[in-house]
Design an enzyme around this catalytic site. Structure first.
Site, PDB file in Angstrom:
ATOM      1  N   GLU A 100       0.824  -1.203   0.000  1.00  0.00           N
ATOM      2  CA  GLU A 100       0.000   0.000   0.000  1.00  0.00           C
ATOM      3  C   GLU A 100       0.859   1.254   0.000  1.00  0.00           C
ATOM      4  O   GLU A 100       0.602   2.220  -0.740  1.00  0.00           O
ATOM      5  CB  GLU A 100      -0.930   0.022   1.223  1.00  0.00           C
ATOM      6  CG  GLU A 100      -1.786  -1.208   1.391  1.00  0.00           C
ATOM      7  CD  GLU A 100      -1.134  -2.258   2.293  1.00  0.00           C
ATOM      8  OE1 GLU A 100       0.037  -2.599   2.051  1.00  0.00           O
ATOM      9  OE2 GLU A 100      -1.797  -2.726   3.231  1.00  0.00           O
ATOM     10  N   ALA A 160       9.405 -36.344  -9.331  1.00  0.00           N
ATOM     11  CA  ALA A 160       9.525 -36.586 -10.771  1.00  0.00           C
ATOM     12  C   ALA A 160       9.403 -38.085 -10.994  1.00  0.00           C
ATOM     13  O   ALA A 160      10.166 -38.872 -10.424  1.00  0.00           O
ATOM     14  CB  ALA A 160      10.868 -36.076 -11.292  1.00  0.00           C
ATOM     15  N   SER A 168       6.637 -40.824   4.782  1.00  0.00           N
ATOM     16  CA  SER A 168       6.474 -40.397   6.173  1.00  0.00           C
ATOM     17  C   SER A 168       5.662 -39.111   6.259  1.00  0.00           C
ATOM     18  O   SER A 168       4.822 -38.957   7.153  1.00  0.00           O
ATOM     19  CB  SER A 168       7.838 -40.218   6.845  1.00  0.00           C
ATOM     20  OG  SER A 168       8.568 -39.160   6.260  1.00  0.00           O
ATOM     21  N   SER A 219      18.214 -41.672 -10.408  1.00  0.00           N
ATOM     22  CA  SER A 219      17.026 -40.952 -10.872  1.00  0.00           C
ATOM     23  C   SER A 219      17.368 -39.764 -11.761  1.00  0.00           C
ATOM     24  O   SER A 219      16.472 -39.065 -12.223  1.00  0.00           O
ATOM     25  CB  SER A 219      16.216 -40.449  -9.669  1.00  0.00           C
ATOM     26  OG  SER A 219      16.987 -39.575  -8.860  1.00  0.00           O
ATOM     27  N   ARG A 268      12.100 -24.228  -5.715  1.00  0.00           N
ATOM     28  CA  ARG A 268      13.105 -24.040  -4.669  1.00  0.00           C
ATOM     29  C   ARG A 268      13.215 -22.583  -4.262  1.00  0.00           C
ATOM     30  O   ARG A 268      13.304 -22.253  -3.070  1.00  0.00           O
ATOM     31  CB  ARG A 268      14.470 -24.551  -5.151  1.00  0.00           C
ATOM     32  CG  ARG A 268      14.585 -26.056  -5.240  1.00  0.00           C
ATOM     33  CD  ARG A 268      15.965 -26.456  -5.739  1.00  0.00           C
ATOM     34  NE  ARG A 268      16.102 -27.906  -5.857  1.00  0.00           N
ATOM     35  CZ  ARG A 268      17.189 -28.511  -6.316  1.00  0.00           C
ATOM     36  NH1 ARG A 268      18.228 -27.783  -6.732  1.00  0.00           N
ATOM     37  NH2 ARG A 268      17.233 -29.836  -6.391  1.00  0.00           N
ATOM     38  N   ASP A 277      22.259 -39.682  -4.887  1.00  0.00           N
ATOM     39  CA  ASP A 277      22.257 -38.649  -5.929  1.00  0.00           C
ATOM     40  C   ASP A 277      23.252 -37.525  -5.677  1.00  0.00           C
ATOM     41  O   ASP A 277      23.616 -36.804  -6.610  1.00  0.00           O
ATOM     42  CB  ASP A 277      20.859 -38.045  -6.064  1.00  0.00           C
ATOM     43  CG  ASP A 277      19.845 -39.025  -6.641  1.00  0.00           C
ATOM     44  OD1 ASP A 277      20.286 -40.021  -7.255  1.00  0.00           O
ATOM     45  OD2 ASP A 277      18.635 -38.792  -6.483  1.00  0.00           O
ATOM     46  N   THR A 330      18.874 -40.281  -0.240  1.00  0.00           N
ATOM     47  CA  THR A 330      18.922 -39.521  -1.489  1.00  0.00           C
ATOM     48  C   THR A 330      20.242 -38.775  -1.607  1.00  0.00           C
ATOM     49  O   THR A 330      20.835 -38.687  -2.689  1.00  0.00           O
ATOM     50  CB  THR A 330      17.742 -38.538  -1.568  1.00  0.00           C
ATOM     51  OG1 THR A 330      16.520 -39.273  -1.593  1.00  0.00           O
ATOM     52  CG2 THR A 330      17.825 -37.671  -2.805  1.00  0.00           C
ATOM     53  N   TRP A 365      18.474 -38.383 -15.226  1.00  0.00           N
ATOM     54  CA  TRP A 365      17.379 -37.430 -15.066  1.00  0.00           C
ATOM     55  C   TRP A 365      16.139 -38.070 -15.664  1.00  0.00           C
ATOM     56  O   TRP A 365      16.137 -38.454 -16.835  1.00  0.00           O
ATOM     57  CB  TRP A 365      17.679 -36.106 -15.764  1.00  0.00           C
ATOM     58  CG  TRP A 365      18.817 -35.380 -15.170  1.00  0.00           C
ATOM     59  CD1 TRP A 365      20.091 -35.331 -15.635  1.00  0.00           C
ATOM     60  CD2 TRP A 365      18.792 -34.563 -13.994  1.00  0.00           C
ATOM     61  NE1 TRP A 365      20.860 -34.536 -14.849  1.00  0.00           N
ATOM     62  CE2 TRP A 365      20.074 -34.045 -13.819  1.00  0.00           C
ATOM     63  CE3 TRP A 365      17.797 -34.226 -13.081  1.00  0.00           C
ATOM     64  CZ2 TRP A 365      20.403 -33.205 -12.767  1.00  0.00           C
ATOM     65  CZ3 TRP A 365      18.115 -33.385 -12.036  1.00  0.00           C
ATOM     66  CH2 TRP A 365      19.409 -32.878 -11.882  1.00  0.00           C
ATOM     67  N   GLY A 395      13.637 -38.818  -0.539  1.00  0.00           N
ATOM     68  CA  GLY A 395      13.139 -39.827  -1.461  1.00  0.00           C
ATOM     69  C   GLY A 395      11.840 -40.460  -1.028  1.00  0.00           C
ATOM     70  O   GLY A 395      11.036 -39.861  -0.312  1.00  0.00           O
TER      71      GLY A 395
END
Length: 341
Positions: A58, A160, A271, A174, A190, A206, A202, A176, A265
């Site tokens: 404002e 993905a 969970s 994984s 992100r 990765d 993970t 890509w 992952g």
């Protein structure tokens, strides 16, 4: 407090404020990303929330309008504040600027505001209309709204997968599954998040950096690993978390984290799912097939016992990402909460 009818022309101008608010998405948190439009006799003047300590939307718009704000209509996506925080109250500044009418999308659920800004304006003879483009703004401000209503951050799960639901092959790899356009979309997710969480497995397989690689971006979300971080992992500097997902969200909420991105992952995703902690699901589907019963599924462990037990979601959008497809859905719990605010 919302009006039963909002004229179309008010909705249209509020959508200009919504577009302006999008410009504040990365700089405003933990404040809400708000947009404003001042309708003067000479035209429209826009503004949006600056970084914490800077002008609210404002004030940004009113300062740009200057003396032309006298007798104007102000459109703002969230109720003007009425308390002293990092900056003086916006409601007082609106009255001082001589604004005749204020059109607001949503009442601010923050306990320090929650209708007081609207009440102040009306007490000072400013006409206030509430509810213009409300559903659009609820979606835009969902992380802020949830945090102010519950004290907890908005949780986004990004996965993905192949068309047959695999996030990795038998060897665990994984990279890509999806193409470059989808990976660039992940960078946006992100950048909009205050923290990114990932499982230690993970990280071991990765070895992701979990950084934001957008030219000109200066926002760096916190990186949190469930479990021990392997020596030399590229995710560092990062935080190790050994508690439950629910406990983490309690801590992050108290630290003004508005949005958490869960990137994997399968065990971590499961969970969060089992504890009903996921608000927004973002699936990137690649037109590829693993082609068997093996491979790693999106969620580890046992699934629903029958169709009646499926986790039902509310579909929000479908987006083409090059050769891939993004499907966004919200949990029914999250959707009900946001619609109530």
């Amino acid at each position: 407090m919302a009006d039963t009818f909002v004229p179309d022309q008010l909705e249209e101008k509020m959508l200009l404020a919504v577009a302006e608010a999008a410009k504040a998405r990365l700089q405003a948190p933990p404040n809400p990303w708000v947009g404003a439009v001042v309708e003067t006799s000479d035209g429209l003047v826009v503004g949006h929330t600056q970084s914490p300590g800077g002008s609210h939307a404002e004030i940004d718009a009113l300062e740009r309008a200057g003396s032309k704000a006298v007798g104007s209509t102000l459109y703002v996506t969230l109720e003007p504040c009425s308390h002293h925080g990092r900056t003086p109250p916006c409601a007082q500044a609106i009255v001082k600027a001589g604004v005749k009418r204020v059109v607001v999308s949503l009442v601010d659920p923050d306990n320090r505001v929650r209708g007081r800004g609207i009440e102040y304006l009306r007490d000072h003879k400013v006409e206030v209309i509430v509810g213009a483009a409300a559903d659009t703004v609820r979606t835009q401000l969902a992380p802020y709204l949830k945090h102010r209503a519950t004290g907890l951050p908005w949780v986004v799960l990004k996965l993905a997968t192949t068309l047959d639901g695999r996030i990795a092959s038998n060897d665990g790899t994984s990279n890509w599954i999806t193409g470059e356009v989808a990976r660039n979309r992940v960078q946006v997710l992100r950048s909009e998040s205050d923290a990114i969480v990932v499982g230690a497995n993970t990280v071991r397989i990765d070895d992701p950096q979990l950084t934001v690689r957008i030219p000109g971006n200066t926002h760096s979300p916190r990186r949190i690993v469930f479990g021990a971080i392997p020596p030399g992992a590229r995710v560092t500097p990062a935080e190790e978390w050994l508690g439950s997902p629910a406990e983490l969200l309690e801590v992050l909420g108290k630290e003004d984290v508005l949005q958490v991105l869960v990137e994997g992952g399968a065990h971590l995703a499961k969970s969060f799912l089992d504890a009903d902690l996921i608000d927004q699901f973002v699936f990137h589907l690649a037109p590829a097939l693993h082609g068997g019963e093996d491979g790693i599924s999106a969620f580890a462990g046992r699934g629903s016992a029958g169709v009646a037990d499926l986790t039902r979601l509310e579909a929000k959008s479908v987006l083409s990402l090059g050769n891939d497809v993004e499907i966004e859905a919200w949990s029914l719990r999250a959707s009900k909460l946001i619609k109530s605010l």
